[in-house]
Scaffold this motif. Structure first.
Motif, PDB file in Angstrom:
ATOM      1  N   SER A  36     -22.410  15.574 -74.662  1.00  0.00           N
ATOM      2  CA  SER A  36     -21.819  15.688 -73.320  1.00  0.00           C
ATOM      3  C   SER A  36     -22.706  14.993 -72.298  1.00  0.00           C
ATOM      4  CB  SER A  36     -21.526  17.148 -72.963  1.00  0.00           C
ATOM      5  OG  SER A  36     -22.708  17.880 -72.909  1.00  0.00           O
ATOM      6  N   ALA A  39     -21.803  11.428 -72.485  1.00  0.00           N
ATOM      7  CA  ALA A  39     -20.531  11.162 -71.808  1.00  0.00           C
ATOM      8  C   ALA A  39     -20.741  11.077 -70.298  1.00  0.00           C
ATOM      9  CB  ALA A  39     -19.534  12.255 -72.145  1.00  0.00           C
ATOM     10  N   LEU A  40     -21.558  11.985 -69.771  1.00  0.00           N
ATOM     11  CA  LEU A  40     -21.810  11.972 -68.325  1.00  0.00           C
ATOM     12  C   LEU A  40     -22.462  10.664 -67.902  1.00  0.00           C
ATOM     13  CD1 LEU A  40     -23.102  15.628 -67.940  1.00  0.00           C
ATOM     14  CD2 LEU A  40     -20.926  14.700 -67.166  1.00  0.00           C
ATOM     15  N   SER A  42     -22.210   7.849 -69.380  1.00  0.00           N
ATOM     16  CA  SER A  42     -21.220   6.758 -69.475  1.00  0.00           C
ATOM     17  C   SER A  42     -20.346   6.717 -68.236  1.00  0.00           C
ATOM     18  CB  SER A  42     -20.323   6.915 -70.699  1.00  0.00           C
ATOM     19  OG  SER A  42     -21.030   7.418 -71.758  1.00  0.00           O
ATOM     20  N   ILE A  43     -19.914   7.898 -67.764  1.00  0.00           N
ATOM     21  CA  ILE A  43     -19.101   7.918 -66.546  1.00  0.00           C
ATOM     22  C   ILE A  43     -19.886   7.314 -65.390  1.00  0.00           C
ATOM     23  CG2 ILE A  43     -17.955   9.381 -64.846  1.00  0.00           C
ATOM     24  CD1 ILE A  43     -17.480  11.397 -66.877  1.00  0.00           C
ATOM     25  N   ALA A  46     -19.935   3.649 -65.890  1.00  0.00           N
ATOM     26  CA  ALA A  46     -18.597   3.055 -65.797  1.00  0.00           C
ATOM     27  C   ALA A  46     -18.112   3.021 -64.356  1.00  0.00           C
ATOM     28  CB  ALA A  46     -17.617   3.842 -66.659  1.00  0.00           C
ATOM     29  N   GLY A  47     -18.549   3.981 -63.552  1.00  0.00           N
ATOM     30  CA  GLY A  47     -18.116   4.030 -62.163  1.00  0.00           C
ATOM     31  C   GLY A  47     -18.745   2.938 -61.307  1.00  0.00           C
ATOM     32  N   ASP A  70     -19.514   4.390 -54.932  1.00  0.00           N
ATOM     33  CA  ASP A  70     -18.287   5.152 -55.095  1.00  0.00           C
ATOM     34  C   ASP A  70     -18.672   6.607 -55.378  1.00  0.00           C
ATOM     35  OD1 ASP A  70     -15.865   6.198 -55.719  1.00  0.00           O
ATOM     36  OD2 ASP A  70     -15.260   4.571 -57.057  1.00  0.00           O
ATOM     37  N   VAL A  72     -16.649   9.051 -56.234  1.00  0.00           N
ATOM     38  CA  VAL A  72     -15.783   9.782 -57.174  1.00  0.00           C
ATOM     39  C   VAL A  72     -16.444  10.048 -58.526  1.00  0.00           C
ATOM     40  CG1 VAL A  72     -13.579   9.725 -58.391  1.00  0.00           C
ATOM     41  CG2 VAL A  72     -13.697   9.029 -56.021  1.00  0.00           C
ATOM     42  N   PRO A  73     -17.074   9.015 -59.177  1.00  0.00           N
ATOM     43  CA  PRO A  73     -17.677   9.316 -60.475  1.00  0.00           C
ATOM     44  C   PRO A  73     -18.679  10.467 -60.397  1.00  0.00           C
ATOM     45  CG  PRO A  73     -17.651   6.964 -60.120  1.00  0.00           C
ATOM     46  CD  PRO A  73     -17.202   7.602 -58.849  1.00  0.00           C
ATOM     47  N   LEU A  76     -16.799  13.641 -60.326  1.00  0.00           N
ATOM     48  CA  LEU A  76     -16.307  13.926 -61.676  1.00  0.00           C
ATOM     49  C   LEU A  76     -17.426  14.495 -62.536  1.00  0.00           C
ATOM     50  CD1 LEU A  76     -14.188  10.733 -62.536  1.00  0.00           C
ATOM     51  CD2 LEU A  76     -13.485  12.797 -61.335  1.00  0.00           C
ATOM     52  N   THR A  79     -18.279  18.141 -61.785  1.00  0.00           N
ATOM     53  CA  THR A  79     -17.310  19.044 -62.407  1.00  0.00           C
ATOM     54  C   THR A  79     -17.562  19.143 -63.901  1.00  0.00           C
ATOM     55  OG1 THR A  79     -15.784  18.115 -60.813  1.00  0.00           O
ATOM     56  CG2 THR A  79     -14.854  19.554 -62.489  1.00  0.00           C
ATOM     57  N   ALA A  80     -17.780  17.974 -64.526  1.00  0.00           N
ATOM     58  CA  ALA A  80     -17.954  17.961 -65.978  1.00  0.00           C
ATOM     59  C   ALA A  80     -19.230  18.686 -66.396  1.00  0.00           C
ATOM     60  CB  ALA A  80     -17.966  16.521 -66.481  1.00  0.00           C
ATOM     61  N   ILE A  83     -18.522  22.386 -66.424  1.00  0.00           N
ATOM     62  CA  ILE A  83     -17.684  22.769 -67.568  1.00  0.00           C
ATOM     63  C   ILE A  83     -18.485  22.718 -68.860  1.00  0.00           C
ATOM     64  CG2 ILE A  83     -15.722  22.036 -68.964  1.00  0.00           C
ATOM     65  CD1 ILE A  83     -14.389  21.121 -66.379  1.00  0.00           C
TER      66      ILE A  83
ATOM     67  N   PHE B 130      -8.017  13.386 -64.517  1.00  0.00           N
ATOM     68  CA  PHE B 130      -9.214  14.212 -64.561  1.00  0.00           C
ATOM     69  C   PHE B 130      -8.862  15.694 -64.469  1.00  0.00           C
ATOM     70  CE2 PHE B 130     -13.177  16.140 -63.182  1.00  0.00           C
ATOM     71  CZ  PHE B 130     -14.029  15.600 -64.117  1.00  0.00           C
ATOM     72  N   TYR B 133      -8.023  16.956 -67.728  1.00  0.00           N
ATOM     73  CA  TYR B 133      -9.239  17.337 -68.455  1.00  0.00           C
ATOM     74  C   TYR B 133      -9.689  18.744 -68.055  1.00  0.00           C
ATOM     75  CZ  TYR B 133     -14.261  17.607 -69.292  1.00  0.00           C
ATOM     76  OH  TYR B 133     -15.511  18.034 -69.645  1.00  0.00           O
ATOM     77  N   THR B 171     -15.418  15.685 -75.149  1.00  0.00           N
ATOM     78  CA  THR B 171     -16.350  14.619 -74.779  1.00  0.00           C
ATOM     79  C   THR B 171     -15.630  13.271 -74.796  1.00  0.00           C
ATOM     80  OG1 THR B 171     -18.056  15.926 -75.837  1.00  0.00           O
ATOM     81  CG2 THR B 171     -18.585  13.656 -75.315  1.00  0.00           C
ATOM     82  N   ILE B 175     -15.099  10.794 -71.571  1.00  0.00           N
ATOM     83  CA  ILE B 175     -15.478   9.378 -71.548  1.00  0.00           C
ATOM     84  C   ILE B 175     -14.263   8.522 -71.192  1.00  0.00           C
ATOM     85  CG2 ILE B 175     -16.310   7.459 -72.941  1.00  0.00           C
ATOM     86  CD1 ILE B 175     -17.729   9.620 -74.638  1.00  0.00           C
ATOM     87  N   GLY B 178     -13.527   8.751 -67.558  1.00  0.00           N
ATOM     88  CA  GLY B 178     -14.513   7.982 -66.807  1.00  0.00           C
ATOM     89  C   GLY B 178     -14.240   6.490 -66.891  1.00  0.00           C
ATOM     90  N   GLY B 182     -13.339   3.818 -64.117  1.00  0.00           N
ATOM     91  CA  GLY B 182     -14.191   2.645 -63.958  1.00  0.00           C
ATOM     92  C   GLY B 182     -13.401   1.343 -64.003  1.00  0.00           C
TER      93      GLY B 182
END
Lengths: 119, 517
Positions: A36, A39-40, A42-43, A46-47, A70, A72-73, A76, A79-80, A83, B130, B133, B171, B175, B178, B182
């Motif tokens: 996880s 994943a965070l 990566s977001i 990616a943002g 930005d 928003v990422p 996100l 929040t993630a 969770i 989102f 999710y 997960t 991704i 995201g 992106g």
């Protein structure tokens, strides 16, 4: 900077996936936690990464400057994070119960004891 | 109007909070849970009626305009599935009042069930990737608790397997969300509906990669082969009420997500469709073969759940294709099948719970003689089982007929044959259950005659049997509704207009008053 973060995320994915494949339940939970995190990250990448340009609207303007970060990422991710923390905590408690019940740390105990249970 | 959209989420939440505050094993707690479930079902029915009359409804939570705020949208598809959730919620809550033991009730079984209902409703109503999710996680956490509550060894093991798989799936979903943001700069479904096709024209591989990530995430929830290994463990372990709500609605959430994302947001992707078709066929056939090999009533039913997901997936795959004539038929097939399967499979798990109460086991070998010992239960099982196998005049017949029609329409002869063959094997395995559990003489005579079942146990089973028979005898209203839903889903414009996208900053900056209402 993007390269460093991307490599870090990739490393976390690799370690997490490796831990997922072991028999130990505790390691599996650690693996999931690492996944996880990966994943965070990566977001985050990616943002789009912007350095030192907060998305604030200057006095008198009606929109933030076009090259600002930005937001928003990051929202996100926040929040993630909450969770994944909650679910990892649940998984940790579950593993504790499982280990206490089986008397050892293996997610899939061998069949000797199962056979006893069935008998 | 906007109240109706929020009610299916707020009512279960309020019921859950009230239930947590009230003492756990009292009449008051039980009446609150039952009232909450009925209120949710009524709100869902009102929402469906409103959507049928006035078209797609949307509400922006917090007043921020889409795509910046949190959007809730109800079209006919969502509203129909929320209503299905409501009906199953009532049946399972009433059954749980009698079936679930006091220890589980003391640990807040009923409030957690309400949280699950809230999570599922939220999933159907959300208008953004989102938030999808987030709702997935809400319903997952509730399902984790329901699955492991009670702490029996089988439950803990199944729970661990389920948690680990779903955490990994989440997960992947995270991704994917995201990366969608992106690359397409939006998460709102209505906004993605124009942005992803545009992106596809520029970078088709990227869009295909996003689609496959989402396919893995949703496929895990829907128990698509080879990601469905959690089902045979998770359905037999917990009390029958939990298995019933899981089987009725949990996997449908994954199918709905596939349907929504691949009709609304993504352009037709032939590679994805080809893979989905294969997976659907494998899920269908391998699930039913697994079921034939089982010797425990609830494990047989669990494997059939996987197999039946194959039918829904087959129809979903046909929707994801490009053939304009086959697509509406396929959407009708998915919707009718979801409603039918939700009602029937839930009901069969409730029957398995009643069998377990009467005889103390659900293994087929020691069972027997229930046709004479509990004739009412036997009759109810008989109807539900034949409906699952797809015999007329029950709802399963229309569900299978529409799926096979859709496959013929798309010239998928092999898959149509597989669907029909799977139906035959389903019938075979239902007959096996009938012979073993109900018809044959019991190997050991039960010590005492079975006590009569309480009304709270029989009521929901009878209600769901009546529903499946009614949908079988009068299929026209459901089929009409599904047809309208299909047109709405495929036309896409009604959904996008209802959400009403605000202009982004780059095109024309909104005034301060608009940006911060």
């Amino acid at each position: 900077m993007i390269a460093i973060l991307a490599i870090t995320a990739g490393g976390l994915f690799a370690v997490g996936a490796y831990l997922l494949l072991t028999r130990s339940a505790v390691r599996l939970v650690l693996g999931l936690a690492l996944l996880s995190h990966a994943a965070l990250l990566s977001i985050f990448v990616a943002g789009g990464l912007v350095r030192a340009k907060p998305p604030l609207i200057p006095d008198g303007a009606i929109a933030p400057p076009p090259d600002a970060a930005d937001a928003v990422p990051q929202a996100l991710m926040l929040t993630a994070i909450v969770i994944s923390f909650a679910i990892t905590a649940f998984a940790a408690v579950l593993v504790q119960q499982l280990v206490r019940d089986a008397g050892r740390d293996e997610s899939d105990p061998p069949t000797a004891r199962d056979a006893e249970d069935r008998a | 109007m906007s109240v109706l959209l929020v009610l299916p989420i707020v009512l279960p939440l309020a019921t859950a909070i009230l239930g947590l505050v009230l003492p756990r094993t009292t009449r008051v707690q039980q009446s609150v849970a039952a009232t909450g479930a009925v209120a949710h079902a009524l709100a869902a029915a009102a929402l469906l009626a409103a959507v049928a009359r006035h078209g797609v409804q949307a509400v922006q939570a917090g007043g921020w305009p889409a795509p910046f705020g949190i959007t809730l949208v109800a079209d006919l598809t969502s509203a129909l599935l929320v209503l299905l959730t409501g009906v199953l919620g009532v049946a399972v809550t009433v059954y749980a009042l009698a079936d679930v033991d006091a220890a589980r009730h003391r640990r807040a079984f009923l409030p957690v069930l309400q949280v699950l209902i809230m999570g599922v409703s939220g999933t159907f109503l959300t208008g953004d990737l989102f938030n999808l999710y987030v709702w997935f996680e809400v319903l997952l956490l509730a399902s984790f608790v329901l699955l492991t509550l009670g702490g029996e060894r089988a439950q803990l093991r199944a729970g661990f397997h389920y948690v680990a798989l779903n955490l990994a799936g989440s997960t992947v979903f995270l991704i994917a969300a995201g990366l969608v943001y992106g690359s397409a700069q939006s998460l709102n479904f209505a906004d993605l509906a124009t942005r992803l096709p545009a992106l596809h024209a520029e970078r088709p591989q990227l869009v295909l990669a996003l689609a496959f990530l989402l396919l893995v995430a949703f496929g895990l929830k829907a128990a698509v082969f080879p990601l469905g290994s959690w089902v045979p463990q998770a359905y037999p372990a917990p009390p029958a009420a939990v298995a019933a709500i899981f089987a009725g609605i949990l996997t449908k959430v994954g199918v709905y997500a596939l349907l929504r994302v691949f009709t609304l947001c993504f352009p037709p992707l032939p590679a994805l469709q080809a893979l989905l078709l294969w997976l659907a066929g494998l899920t269908m056939v391998l699930g039913v073969i697994g079921a034939v090999a089982q010797t425990d009533l609830r494990r047989v039913l669990a494997f059939h759940s996987i197999s039946q997901i194959g039918y829904m997936l087959l129809a979903t795959a046909l929707v994801a294709g490009a053939s304009p004539t086959a697509r509406p038929v396929a959407v009708v097939a998915v919707l009718v099948f979801m409603v039918h399967h939700g009602l029937v499979k839930s009901n069969l798990f409730l029957v398995s719970g009643a069998v377990g109460t009467l005889r103390g086991t659900t293994r087929l070998q020691p069972l027997g003689g229930l046709a004479g010992g509990a004739p009412l239960l036997a009759g109810l099982f008989f109807v539900a089982a034949l409906s699952l196998a797809g015999l007329p005049p029950l709802s399963g017949f229309w569900a299978k007929l529409t799926v096979v029609q859709a496959s013929f329409g798309a010239r998928q002869w092999v898959l149509a044959a597989a669907a029909l063959g799977t139906g035959l094997l389903t019938l075979l395995s239902m007959v096996k259950i009938w012979n073993e559990a109900f018809w044959k003489a019991p190997p050991i005579e039960p010590a005492a005659p079975a006590p009569p079942l309480r009304a709270a146990r029989c009521g929901p089973i009878i209600g769901l049997v009546v529903l499946t028979a009614a949908l079988g005898l009068w299929p026209a209203p459901l089929l009409d509704l599904a047809r309208r839903a299909a047109d709405q889903l495929l036309a896409r414009q009604a959904y996008i207009d209802a959400v009403g996208l605000a202009r982004p900053f780059a095109a024309a900056p909104p005034t301060v008053a608009e940006a911060a209402p």
